[in-house]
Design a protein around this motif. Structure first.
Motif, mmCIF file in Angstrom:
data_model
loop_
_atom_site.group_PDB
_atom_site.id
_atom_site.type_symbol
_atom_site.label_atom_id
_atom_site.label_comp_id
_atom_site.label_asym_id
_atom_site.label_seq_id
_atom_site.Cartn_x
_atom_site.Cartn_y
_atom_site.Cartn_z
ATOM 1 N N ARG A 225 0.830 -1.213 0.000
ATOM 2 C CA ARG A 225 0.000 0.000 0.000
ATOM 3 C C ARG A 225 0.865 1.263 0.000
ATOM 4 O O ARG A 225 0.532 2.248 -0.659
ATOM 5 C CB ARG A 225 -0.936 0.021 1.202
ATOM 6 C CG ARG A 225 -1.918 -1.121 1.324
ATOM 7 C CD ARG A 225 -2.768 -1.331 0.075
ATOM 8 N NE ARG A 225 -3.898 -2.213 0.342
ATOM 9 C CZ ARG A 225 -3.843 -3.542 0.325
ATOM 10 N NH1 ARG A 225 -2.696 -4.159 0.065
ATOM 11 N NH2 ARG A 225 -4.933 -4.260 0.553
ATOM 12 N N THR A 246 -10.173 6.424 -6.171
ATOM 13 C CA THR A 246 -10.265 4.997 -5.857
ATOM 14 C C THR A 246 -8.906 4.429 -5.485
ATOM 15 O O THR A 246 -8.784 3.644 -4.533
ATOM 16 C CB THR A 246 -10.849 4.228 -7.057
ATOM 17 O OG1 THR A 246 -12.157 4.729 -7.356
ATOM 18 C CG2 THR A 246 -10.951 2.737 -6.755
ATOM 19 N N ARG A 250 -7.572 2.820 -1.702
ATOM 20 C CA ARG A 250 -6.897 1.538 -1.511
ATOM 21 C C ARG A 250 -5.485 1.739 -0.958
ATOM 22 O O ARG A 250 -5.019 0.977 -0.103
ATOM 23 C CB ARG A 250 -6.832 0.785 -2.843
ATOM 24 C CG ARG A 250 -8.202 0.370 -3.372
ATOM 25 C CD ARG A 250 -8.120 -0.130 -4.798
ATOM 26 N NE ARG A 250 -9.415 -0.623 -5.263
ATOM 27 C CZ ARG A 250 -9.675 -0.918 -6.538
ATOM 28 N NH1 ARG A 250 -8.738 -0.763 -7.455
ATOM 29 N NH2 ARG A 250 -10.868 -1.359 -6.879
ATOM 30 N N GLU A 253 -4.816 2.233 2.932
ATOM 31 C CA GLU A 253 -5.040 1.153 3.891
ATOM 32 C C GLU A 253 -3.755 0.881 4.664
ATOM 33 O O GLU A 253 -2.665 0.911 4.105
ATOM 34 C CB GLU A 253 -5.483 -0.120 3.170
ATOM 35 C CG GLU A 253 -6.900 -0.081 2.649
ATOM 36 C CD GLU A 253 -7.311 -1.418 2.064
ATOM 37 O OE1 GLU A 253 -8.365 -1.924 2.460
ATOM 38 O OE2 GLU A 253 -6.575 -1.952 1.211
#
Length: 333
Positions: A225, A246, A250, A253
């Motif tokens: 990530r 988007t 992600r 995280e």
């Protein structure tokens, strides 16, 4: 570009002032501005930093002796030699091999203390940059390697101080040579929204919630990530707004520190979860308890700001892209 590892102390070319009976080779008065910062940004634990458009200002004047500290701001701070700006100035003069003068400080503090917005990093960077300007030593525009290393030594970790010093999005690290950083120009549409609770929390207390070991799978997932986030934050990575949003969701995280910190601050944890459920990349700001939302574009920033409860103050901010700035220097004092 990195800040560079070589320490450049420089020499004074000005007339200087007399302190303690000897020429100090320093200017008389300087005013500096330093941005707030958010560290970690989720997976970039102790490495990632983002400079924010919220600023502390410090004016430093040299005097023949003594110390005065005048502070404007909501938070009570020390007004003696333990004041962080004073400590940083003293440390910088020692590094530069300059005599210790008397000091008169005027501080305008706008960055909330104990909220995960880099208030201590801003104070440290302000003192170092002010001292460098007073001594006419090399500053952020010319490399700032020695400044970053000293700031890291005083702060204890390089993430916030790197972003405060050079602005933008930074990746910082330390090795045998001290701290260094890579600065990345963030993408234009990023709109940080910060949610500041009334609750204060020290970094030390927040670190106390962290385990000594984490599962390998969590470390590996967080590493992936972090790599994705570094790419997603860069202006060099073209992406449409919806795709970027988007990807940021992600990329922010984290399985390394937030799962252990968020349970201690229920309102903060609830807000992070609510924002993320809305598709907005939200994380703890540093060690908290403030929340950082990395909105993409004005529309998502407005949606994020509307998600807050009465427990938080909402600060829609810009990204600071210049870092610490010397606003004025008076060579005559």
């Amino acid at each position: 570009m990195t800040t560079g590892a070589g320490a450049t102390t420089g020499t004074s070319t000005g007339e200087g002032v007399t302190v303690g009976g000897a020429s100090s080779g320093v200017a008389g008065r300087v005013r500096v501005r330093v941005p707030a910062t958010s560290a970690n940004l989720g997976p970039g634990f102790d490495s990632f930093g983002l400079a924010l458009g919220l600023y502390d200002e410090v004016e430093v004047a040299l005097t023949a002796s003594g110390l005065t500290v005048d502070v404007t701001g909501a938070d009570a701070v020390a007004q003696d030699e333990t004041h962080l700006v004073v400590r940083a100035i003293r440390a910088a003069f020692d590094v530069l091999g300059r005599p210790q003068p008397g000091l008169a400080l005027r501080c305008v503090n706008r960055i909330p203390h104990g909220r995960g917005l880099g208030s201590s990093a801003a104070a440290i960077v302000a003192g170092i940059v002010a001292a460098a300007a007073l001594a006419e030593a090399d500053g952020p525009a010319s490399g700032a390697g020695w400044m970053l290393r000293l700031a890291d030594e005083l702060e204890g970790h390089p993430d916030n101080v790197a972003a405060a010093l050079v602005g933008g999005f930074t990746v910082a690290w330390s090795d045998a040579h001290g701290a260094d950083c890579l600065r990345v120009e963030p993408f234009e549409q990023v709109r940080p929204v910060v949610f500041v609770p009334t609750l204060r929390q020290s970094t030390e207390a927040s670190r106390g919630a962290l385990p000594e070991r984490v599962p390998l799978v969590d470390a590996a997932r967080t590493l992936g990530r972090a790599a994705l986030l570094a790419l997603a934050m860069s202006a060099a990575e073209p992406a449409a707004a919806d795709t970027r949003a988007t990807t940021l969701l992600r990329a922010t995280e984290d399985f390394l520190h937030q799962p252990y910190r968020l349970p201690a601050t229920a309102a903060t944890g609830e807000l992070v979860g609510r924002l993320r459920a809305m598709g907005i990349a939200a994380t703890l700001s540093g060690s908290g308890p403030s929340v950082l939302a990395l909105a993409v574009g004005g529309k998502q920033a407005t949606v994020a700001a509307g998600a807050v409860t009465g427990e938080f103050t909402v600060l829609p901010l810009s990204v600071d892209r210049g870092g610490a700035q010397v606003l004025t220097v008076d060579r005559n004092g």
